[in-house]
Enzyme design. Structure first.
Site, mmCIF file in Angstrom:
data_model
loop_
_atom_site.group_PDB
_atom_site.id
_atom_site.type_symbol
_atom_site.label_atom_id
_atom_site.label_comp_id
_atom_site.label_asym_id
_atom_site.label_seq_id
_atom_site.Cartn_x
_atom_site.Cartn_y
_atom_site.Cartn_z
ATOM 1 N N HIS A 1 0.798 -1.229 0.000
ATOM 2 C CA HIS A 1 0.000 0.000 0.000
ATOM 3 C C HIS A 1 0.828 1.276 0.000
ATOM 4 O O HIS A 1 0.282 2.359 -0.154
ATOM 5 C CB HIS A 1 -0.962 0.027 1.188
ATOM 6 C CG HIS A 1 -0.268 0.306 2.490
ATOM 7 N ND1 HIS A 1 0.432 -0.653 3.157
ATOM 8 C CD2 HIS A 1 -0.145 1.442 3.215
ATOM 9 C CE1 HIS A 1 0.948 -0.124 4.256
ATOM 10 N NE2 HIS A 1 0.615 1.143 4.320
HETATM 11 C C1 UD1 Z 1 -2.305 5.230 5.945
HETATM 12 C C2 UD1 Z 1 -1.040 5.680 6.663
HETATM 13 C C3 UD1 Z 1 0.008 4.588 6.594
HETATM 14 C C4 UD1 Z 1 -0.537 3.261 7.072
HETATM 15 C C5 UD1 Z 1 -1.767 2.950 6.244
HETATM 16 C C6 UD1 Z 1 -2.383 1.616 6.575
HETATM 17 C C7 UD1 Z 1 -0.477 8.064 6.578
HETATM 18 C C8 UD1 Z 1 0.405 9.066 5.961
HETATM 19 N N1 UD1 Z 1 -0.464 6.852 6.034
HETATM 20 O O1 UD1 Z 1 -1.994 5.122 4.576
HETATM 21 O O2 UD1 Z 1 1.098 4.944 7.413
HETATM 22 O O3 UD1 Z 1 0.437 2.270 6.911
HETATM 23 O O4 UD1 Z 1 -2.719 3.988 6.478
HETATM 24 O O5 UD1 Z 1 -3.466 1.370 5.757
HETATM 25 O O6 UD1 Z 1 -1.150 8.381 7.529
HETATM 26 N N2 UD1 Z 1 -9.366 4.498 1.698
HETATM 27 C C9 UD1 Z 1 -10.581 3.880 1.638
HETATM 28 N N3 UD1 Z 1 -11.140 3.481 2.816
HETATM 29 C C10 UD1 Z 1 -10.542 3.659 4.017
HETATM 30 C C11 UD1 Z 1 -9.303 4.309 4.047
HETATM 31 C C12 UD1 Z 1 -8.725 4.720 2.890
HETATM 32 O O7 UD1 Z 1 -11.157 3.676 0.580
HETATM 33 O O8 UD1 Z 1 -11.121 3.261 5.042
HETATM 34 C C13 UD1 Z 1 -8.736 4.914 0.436
HETATM 35 C C14 UD1 Z 1 -8.991 6.376 0.188
HETATM 36 O O9 UD1 Z 1 -9.322 6.541 -1.152
HETATM 37 C C15 UD1 Z 1 -7.662 7.031 0.462
HETATM 38 C C16 UD1 Z 1 -6.663 5.919 0.222
HETATM 39 O O10 UD1 Z 1 -7.361 4.706 0.500
HETATM 40 O O11 UD1 Z 1 -7.427 8.137 -0.342
HETATM 41 C C17 UD1 Z 1 -5.465 6.028 1.101
HETATM 42 O O12 UD1 Z 1 -5.857 6.159 2.474
HETATM 43 P P1 UD1 Z 1 -5.022 7.102 3.484
HETATM 44 O O13 UD1 Z 1 -5.566 6.991 4.844
HETATM 45 O O14 UD1 Z 1 -4.859 8.451 2.906
HETATM 46 O O15 UD1 Z 1 -3.596 6.488 3.461
HETATM 47 P P2 UD1 Z 1 -3.132 4.986 3.503
HETATM 48 O O16 UD1 Z 1 -2.500 4.703 2.202
HETATM 49 O O17 UD1 Z 1 -4.199 4.063 3.978
#
Ligand code: UD1
Length: 396
Positions: free
Chosen positions: A207
């Site tokens: 991820h």
């Molecule tokens: C975040 C953390 C990372 C952690 C990871 C675990 C930061 C900078 N990054 O990254 O350290 O290892 O979580 O997963 O804080 N999304 C969904 N549903 C959700 C959550 C996210 O669809 O419940 C999608 C959204 O489109 C979002 C993307 O995933 O834009 C990324 O989510 P985000 O929380 O921004 O960062 P992670 O890549 O999950």
């Protein structure tokens, strides 16, 4: 009077870090743990499933911040948490891990003069291209008390000039989560449910933006996984960010045609059941590097560096790239690396945290602004916003 502790939960890896501490504080007497969910992760399989598995109550506050750019997410959490902290000022604020919500709340806590603690402090990849590294640096610079998992973390903090008095090595909290629900993990039987032979498959997770956001880098990884699948059947629970990127480039069907099993993200218990039955993990996660070291299972980490070097020096972790994945997988399968469990990775970390809180003097609830009128305005404004129930709800 009980010490009121705000515990900040935000995203998938942090629910596992908060849960053992919540249970330890709730059972210890003299503490009132208050769970604040920032809403950084919100899908039921990225959030609710973890609360259920880890027997966490519904959050006391849900900030509902959701996704966005780094600035939007960090700023959103700061604005929402500031209201909570002003209206319901805790004796201690505990932030965990390295996600955007961690740094955001640490910043709010520092500016409001709260006593702040960082659990999982001191880890450094020394790679500021990782958003988490920036979050670690900010959080450790601001928090009063730094709870570290391993000696390398203590050394990093000392090298940055942190006095010993602020550091307590409590151990690895993720091991507490595993031990908290070990019976459920052992009973879950996810390999059997998926028709997999124990010890005869690999688990994949990816991820990190550096791996999945650029289609060229992602294609290299997809091709390496297809090669690896020829050696070992692979199961790949796909993070929502990665799912979008794979779908966008049609790499999901490429992987599926090669036989890689793509599945939805799993709850904590189901995921650990899958990992515990595997021959190896291939990942870019931080937590999985630690969990595989604890389980003595080979871990091939698709990154150039790690903030968890103890998993390399004492554990089963190896850093690999798409070019070296196959070779290292063959090596690991032929002769699994020897490992020993690092010191204080023993399931007793949350208890050490509680002891440390007791040991440290009860904090004074001091306002930080030097201007009493400004402070009074801030407080009354916050109380009005809270009673209007604007951007968050209090569920108990
Ligand atoms: C975040 C953390 C990372 C952690 C990871 C675990 C930061 C900078 N990054 O990254 O350290 O290892 O979580 O997963 O804080 N999304 C969904 N549903 C959700 C959550 C996210 O669809 O419940 C999608 C959204 O489109 C979002 C993307 O995933 O834009 C990324 O989510 P985000 O929380 O921004 O960062 P992670 O890549 O999950």
């Amino acid at each position: 009077m009980a010490q009121r502790i705000h515990l900040i939960a935000a995203a998938r890896p942090n629910f596992m870090k908060v849960a053992p501490l919540w249970h330890a504080l709730a059972g210890a007497g003299g503490f009132e743990p208050v769970l604040v969910h920032t809403g950084q992760h919100y899908d039921s399989n990225m959030s609710d499933a973890f609360f259920a598995d880890l027997r966490l109550p519904a959050p006391h506050y849900h900030l509902g911040v959701g996704s966005g750019s780094h600035a939007e997410q960090t700023g959103g959490v700061m604005m929402a948490y500031e209201k909570v902290a002003l209206a319901d000022r805790p004796d201690w604020l505990v932030v965990v891990g390295d996600v955007n919500s961690t740094a955001a709340c640490a910043m709010v806590g520092a500016k409001l003069g709260l006593q702040t603690v960082h659990l999982e402090a001191g880890l450094r990849s020394r790679d500021r291209r990782m958003p988490e590294e920036v979050n670690r640096l900010v959080t450790d610079a601001l928090c009063d008390v730094l709870w570290t998992p391993s000696p390398d973390a203590d050394a990093n903090l000392r090298a940055e000039g942190v006095p010993d008095a602020r550091i307590t090595r409590v151990g690895n909290i993720m091991i507490d989560s595993f031990e908290l629900v070990r019976p459920e993990i052992e009973a879950a039987g996810v390999p059997e449910e998926l028709g997999l032979e124990r010890g005869g498959y690999g688990v994949v997770t990816l991820h990190r933006p550096s791996n999945v956001d650029d289609p060229v880098a992602l294609l290299k990884l997809v091709e390496a996984l297809i090669e690896a699948q020829r050696r070992l059947p692979l199961v790949f629970p796909v993070h929502p960010r990665t799912a979008r990127k794979l779908r966008g480039a049609l790499f999901d069907s490429k992987l599926a045609r090669a036989g890689v099993r793509l599945v939805e993200p799993l709850s904590y218990v189901r995921f650990m059941s899958l990992v515990a039955g595997a021959a190896a993990a291939i990942t870019d996660s931080g937590g999985i590097q630690e969990e595989t070291t604890y389980l003595g299972l080979p871990c091939l980490t698709l990154r150039e560096n790690t903030e968890r070097p103890v998993t390399l020096t004492e554990g089963t972790n190896r850093l690999v790239g798409p070019e070296t994945l196959l070779l290292e997988l063959d090596r690991a399968l032929a002769a699994p690396p020897a490992s020993r469990r690092p010191d204080r990775w023993d399931g007793k970390t949350a208890a050490r945290c509680v002891d440390d809180l007791r040991r440290r003097a009860a904090p004074a609830r001091l306002p930080t602004s030097r201007n009493p009128d400004e402070l009074a305005r801030a407080y009354s404004g916050a109380e009005r916003r809270v009673s209007a129930g604007s951007s968050y709800r209090r569920s108990s």
